[in-house]
Design a protein around this motif. Structure first.
Motif, PDB file in Angstrom:
ATOM      1  N   PRO A   1     -10.386   7.771   0.213  1.00 20.62           N
ATOM      2  CA  PRO A   1     -10.172   6.527   0.710  1.00 20.62           C
ATOM      3  C   PRO A   1      -8.926   5.762   0.118  1.00 20.62           C
ATOM      4  CG  PRO A   1     -12.104   6.493  -0.701  1.00 20.62           C
ATOM      5  CD  PRO A   1     -11.567   7.866  -0.728  1.00 20.62           C
ATOM      6  N   ILE A   2      -8.337   6.478  -0.896  1.00 20.96           N
ATOM      7  CA  ILE A   2      -7.364   5.703  -1.834  1.00 20.96           C
ATOM      8  C   ILE A   2      -6.167   6.624  -1.784  1.00 20.96           C
ATOM      9  CG2 ILE A   2      -6.515   5.112  -4.338  1.00 20.96           C
ATOM     10  CD1 ILE A   2      -9.217   4.602  -5.195  1.00 20.96           C
ATOM     11  N   SER A   3      -5.165   6.110  -1.188  1.00 22.69           N
ATOM     12  CA  SER A   3      -3.969   6.876  -0.699  1.00 22.69           C
ATOM     13  C   SER A   3      -2.999   6.466  -2.260  1.00 22.69           C
ATOM     14  CB  SER A   3      -3.033   6.272   0.278  1.00 22.69           C
ATOM     15  OG  SER A   3      -2.788   4.828   0.085  1.00 22.69           O
ATOM     16  N   VAL A   4      -1.856   7.694  -2.120  1.00 31.66           N
ATOM     17  CA  VAL A   4      -1.153   7.574  -3.421  1.00 31.66           C
ATOM     18  C   VAL A   4       0.333   7.848  -2.911  1.00 31.66           C
ATOM     19  CG1 VAL A   4      -0.487   8.754  -5.696  1.00 31.66           C
ATOM     20  CG2 VAL A   4      -2.797   8.387  -5.042  1.00 31.66           C
ATOM     21  N   THR A   5       1.281   6.984  -3.592  1.00 28.55           N
ATOM     22  CA  THR A   5       2.669   7.275  -3.136  1.00 28.55           C
ATOM     23  C   THR A   5       3.537   7.275  -4.430  1.00 28.55           C
ATOM     24  OG1 THR A   5       2.932   4.953  -2.707  1.00 28.55           O
ATOM     25  CG2 THR A   5       2.554   6.258  -0.811  1.00 28.55           C
TER      26      THR A   5
ATOM     27  N   ASN B   1      -6.792  -0.326  -1.764  1.00 26.62           N
ATOM     28  CA  ASN B   1      -7.100   1.192  -1.714  1.00 26.62           C
ATOM     29  C   ASN B   1      -5.927   2.102  -1.440  1.00 26.62           C
ATOM     30  OD1 ASN B   1      -9.965   1.317  -1.818  1.00 26.62           O
ATOM     31  ND2 ASN B   1     -10.048   0.954   0.337  1.00 26.62           N
ATOM     32  N   ARG B   2      -4.999   1.691  -2.478  1.00 32.21           N
ATOM     33  CA  ARG B   2      -3.730   2.457  -2.344  1.00 32.21           C
ATOM     34  C   ARG B   2      -2.875   2.370  -4.035  1.00 32.21           C
ATOM     35  NH1 ARG B   2       1.375  -0.295  -1.810  1.00 32.21           N
ATOM     36  NH2 ARG B   2       0.997  -2.612  -0.960  1.00 32.21           N
TER      37      ARG B   2
ATOM     38  N   SER C   1       0.592   1.064  -9.758  1.00 33.92           N
ATOM     39  CA  SER C   1       0.298  -0.234  -9.184  1.00 33.92           C
ATOM     40  C   SER C   1      -0.521  -0.077  -8.133  1.00 33.92           C
ATOM     41  CB  SER C   1       1.253  -1.204  -9.106  1.00 33.92           C
ATOM     42  OG  SER C   1       1.944  -1.530 -10.346  1.00 33.92           O
ATOM     43  N   ASP C   2      -1.675  -1.285  -7.774  1.00 34.14           N
ATOM     44  CA  ASP C   2      -2.439  -1.087  -6.480  1.00 34.14           C
ATOM     45  C   ASP C   2      -1.500  -2.043  -5.640  1.00 34.14           C
ATOM     46  OD1 ASP C   2      -3.080  -3.506  -7.393  1.00 34.14           O
ATOM     47  OD2 ASP C   2      -5.222  -2.858  -7.998  1.00 34.14           O
ATOM     48  N   ALA C   3      -2.217  -2.592  -4.790  1.00 35.93           N
ATOM     49  CA  ALA C   3      -1.660  -3.564  -3.724  1.00 35.93           C
ATOM     50  C   ALA C   3      -1.118  -4.783  -4.227  1.00 35.93           C
ATOM     51  CB  ALA C   3      -2.538  -3.715  -2.586  1.00 35.93           C
TER      52      ALA C   3
END
Length: 799
Positions: free
Chosen positions: A206-210, A280-281, A311-313
């Motif tokens: 459910p958590i995306s990573v970039t 969730n990112r 960092s998250d959102a």
């Protein structure tokens, strides 16, 4: 790097003793700094049995226990809630030191009743933080040593802890696995297989990573996955024992897992509370500058531009490769966890940690280099451990970026071991050694494993082979003679001369100094240096920015430090290079001496006096004589501006052949360097001393003339500004073969001479060598003396 023996045996199947392991590690280049015998502090504790436990008459929470020990039944008063009859306990008798409370037990009275010892808890023995009650053993004989009982029933608590020093080129040894691999390659055991099957994902992560495009160099790859439904809490006892043994405090199971793999596989991990990740990112990016984060150490950090952040959102949540953030850290309430396994650039991690002054285990490993190819395996191992202990369900793995390519291969020349190291090792043994260390061999090409960033060439392959074979097997062999007969001298004439000069200075009472070749710019400028040609590109500190133009600055700095500590009288010297440029050939060797203060300590007879120019003149001449300088020299003026203009002399063989300078250091230099003067010094150029014409070892015959020497006195009227030295030098040049010595014996000013005039009287000593001098010969030399002095000084012979 610390680890326990049982932890090592999780990876290495061995029967070797601790002593054998330590000796082998040091021989392999992993120097053992210490071994902690954790059972030593518990050696005096014994096992006892509680026969009875009665209520203390004056205290509700105390019990008077009758405890059977190896010395008979002892009365012990105990306040633990579980103190009762029929249990087996650990007893500390009077005289036993209890480490957890830093106290030696004695016989005492508690509320009027005597107590002969104590029954210990785990915290009091530093076995754990448990302090709810005294230890209850399931077995054990009365009088048995508690350490022996632990060794049989719970050996992890008394496991020896080994600490090794890690050199920067061996990051693989920052994991117990890497240490075990080296020992197995040496033959001290067999490396166990410790792989695990990948954990299949039950649902999409459910958590995306970039990773930002401009950050891929700083973070090439990032693996992550969510495990939901975990039950966080205390770690199992084996994990707590392992971490506590190496000095880490168990926190919670999820956090302890990351610490375990940091030391077990040199694989730092991080866990986020997935429910606290906003949006969730997660995004890996460079800091713009000015962002802040409260770290897990509860300190707030402000970031400079270019630092790698996660960092998250909404906010920064982690300092990549250094420390996680407090806001998304896992707690006892965490039920959904996101595991991070990434690779971060060593140099960027080092810069970030240094700028923020954070010293963490993660930073220590990332900045030295971890195994990038084990990144996906690391997250699988951590997932398996969490699922087995805390339950839950794992998601699919999310991947950003790609694992950096570290593949490289070098040719293995099995003959180079003999030429580079001097050992004879068979080709089969060499290949087997490299394979045991994880290298893959294809023909004569050795492919380097990803966990060995230090192997960068063919010579490194040879080093690995020799290291495993043990350099202690090297046998000393004399070098072959290059020629027959007596070998040539090892030292060059200049090296011998420098040694002779140093010994002479030491014999004169000087103490040798060895100072830095670097000094600050301001000091260098005082001695004719400090230009761009001698400036260091990367100085150690701001006060070591330039190469020294002379040795005298270092001696003056040493004198200032000694004076500041109450040592006023000193004689110092140094022999070494000084630099007049930045090229290798732009340096020269000097011998410099410095005298400050008085010639001796105070005494009732007043025999001591302040050092003067003639002290250092005599010292300089003695050192020059020891180096083989000619006895006949000229003393001239005109030295550099850091010498006193009227209190110095240059020892010369001619106007352009300077052997040395002696004199008083200029007061402005002493003031700038905070030296309480006056200070007398000499500087000699050993390379300017002519080499002897004959190189034989025999000394020449002593030549003593049997002819009578003749002395003649002369008095010259000269201008008051004329120096006596000029008169002496002129007279000496009248006949260098016949005139042996010239000295001044009188000076007269005023009277009939008139204003601005003075009379200098000299004695000229003539020493014939082949015939007795006649009056005509003496008169001829005298005429030359008058002519030379008149021409050089403008003086006239006094009537």
């Amino acid at each position: 790097m610390k680890f326990t023996l049982s932890w090592l045996k999780d990876h290495l199947e061995t029967e070797a003793s601790v002593e054998e392991i330590c000796e082998t590690l040091t021989d392999l280049g992993l120097e053992v700094e210490g071994v902690e015998d954790r059972g030593a502090k518990l050696r005096d504790f014994t096992i006892g049995y509680v026969r009875s436990a009665e209520q203390h008459p004056d205290a509700d929470r105390l019990r008077v226990c009758q405890v059977e020990t190896d010395e008979g039944v002892k009365q012990i008063i105990c306040g633990a809630p579980n103190a009762r009859a029929g249990i087996t306990v650990v007893v500390a008798k009077p005289g036993v030191y209890v480490p957890g409370i830093d106290t030696t037990i004695g016989v005492g009275k508690i509320r009027g009743i005597e107590s002969f010892g104590m029954m210990a808890s785990e915290r009091e023995m530093e076995l754990s933080d448990e302090h709810d009650g005294i230890i209850e053993l399931p077995s054990g004989k009365v009088g048995q040593s508690f350490v022996d009982w632990l060794a049989e029933n719970d050996p992890a608590k008394v496991d020896p802890v080994i600490e090794i020093a890690i050199t920067p080129n061996r990051p693989d040894a920052l994991g117990v696995r890497g240490i075990a691999r080296d020992l197995a390659a040496r033959g001290l055991g067999r490396l166990k297989a410790r792989d695990c099957d990948p954990v299949p994902g039950a649902f999409p992560c459910p958590i995306s990573v970039t990773i930002d495009a401009d950050t891929l160099e700083q973070c090439p790859v990032f693996y992550g996955r969510v495990i939901r439904g975990v039950k966080n809490g205390p770690s199992p006892q084996w994990l707590q024992d392992a971490l506590r043994a190496i000095g880490l405090r168990p926190i919670s199971f999820l956090v302890d897992v990351t610490n375990f793999f940091t030391y077990d596989r040199n694989r730092p991990l991080h866990v986020f509370d997935a429910d606290k990740v906003a949006g969730n990112r997660l995004r890996v990016h460079r800091a713009k500058g000015g962002e802040t984060l409260v770290g897990l150490d509860e300190k707030e950090y402000t970031f400079d531009a270019g630092m790698t952040l996660i960092s998250d959102a909404e906010n920064v949540e982690s300092i990549a490769g250094v420390m996680g953030g407090l806001a998304t850290g896992c707690t006892a309430e965490t039920t959904n966890v996101f595991i991070e396994a990434a690779y971060f650039d060593p140099i960027r991690t080092a810069y970030t940690g240094r700028a923020l002054k954070i010293n963490s285990d993660a930073r220590y490993r990332f900045e030295r280099g971890i195994d990038p190819e084990w990144t996906p395996h690391g997250i699988e191992h951590a997932t398996r451990m969490i699922l087995d202990q805390a339950g839950g369900e794992a998601s699919e793995v999310v991947v950003a970026g790609a694992i950096p390519d570290t593949s490289r291969a070098y040719r293995l020349d099995t003959d180079r071991v003999q030429s580079l190291v001097g050992m004879t090792i068979s080709a089969e043994t060499q290949r087997a050694t490299l394979e045991a260390l994880g290298f893959t061999l294809e023909g004569d090409m050795a492919h380097v494993p990803s966990w060995r960033p230090d192997v960068q060439g063919e010579a490194d392959l040879v080093e690995e082979v020799a290291r495993i074979a043990s350099l202690t097997k090297l046998e000393g062999k004399p070098l072959p003679r290059l020629s027959d007969g007596v070998p040539r001298p090892v030292l060059s004439p200049m090296q011998k001369r420098l040694t002779a000069g140093r010994r002479a200075a030491a014999a004169l009472g000087y103490h040798e100094c060895v100072t830095y070749s670097f000094i600050d710019k301001a000091t260098a400028e005082l001695f004719g240096g400090g230009d761009d040609a001698t400036m260091l590109e990367n100085p150690i500190s701001s006060d070591m920015s330039h190469m020294r133009p002379a040795l005298l600055p270092g001696l003056l700095q040493a004198a200032a430090r000694n004076q500041a500590r109450g040592f006023a009288d000193m004689a110092l010297f140094e022999a070494g290079p000084a630099f007049h440029g930045g090229e290798p050939e732009e340096q020269h060797t000097l011998i410099t001496g410095l005298r400050v203060g008085r010639t001796g300590s105070k005494d009732v007879h007043g025999a001591d006096r302040a050092v003067d120019v003639f002290d250092v003149k005599a010292d300089a001449e003695a050192v020059l004589a020891a180096m083989g300088a000619p006895a006949k020299v000229q003393i001239l003026r005109g030295a550099s501006e850091w010498w006193h203009p009227g209190r110095h002399g240059m020892i010369c063989l001619g106007p352009k052949k300077v052997l040395g300078i002696y004199g008083e250091v200029h007061p402005k230099v002493l003031k700038a360097m905070d030296v309480k003067g006056p200070a007398m010094a000499f500087t000699l150029w050993p390379e300017e001393v002519p080499l002897p014409r004959k190189s034989g070892a025999t000394r020449p015959a002593l030549q003593i003339s049997d002819l009578q020497a003749v002395e003649r006195d002369f008095a010259f009227v000269v201008d008051a500004e004329v120096e006596a030295l000029n008169v002496v030098n002129a007279a000496m040049g009248a006949d260098k073969a016949l005139i042996e010595d010239v000295r001044v014996f009188d000076e007269f000013i005023g009277g009939a001479l008139g204003e601005g005039k003075k009379s200098l009287a000299i004695t000229v000593r003539l020493q014939p060598t082949d015939k007795t001098l006649k009056d005509a010969d003496i008169e001829a030399v005298a005429a030359k003396v008058v002519e030379k002095v008149t021409k050089a000084t403008g003086g006239v012979l006094r009537g």
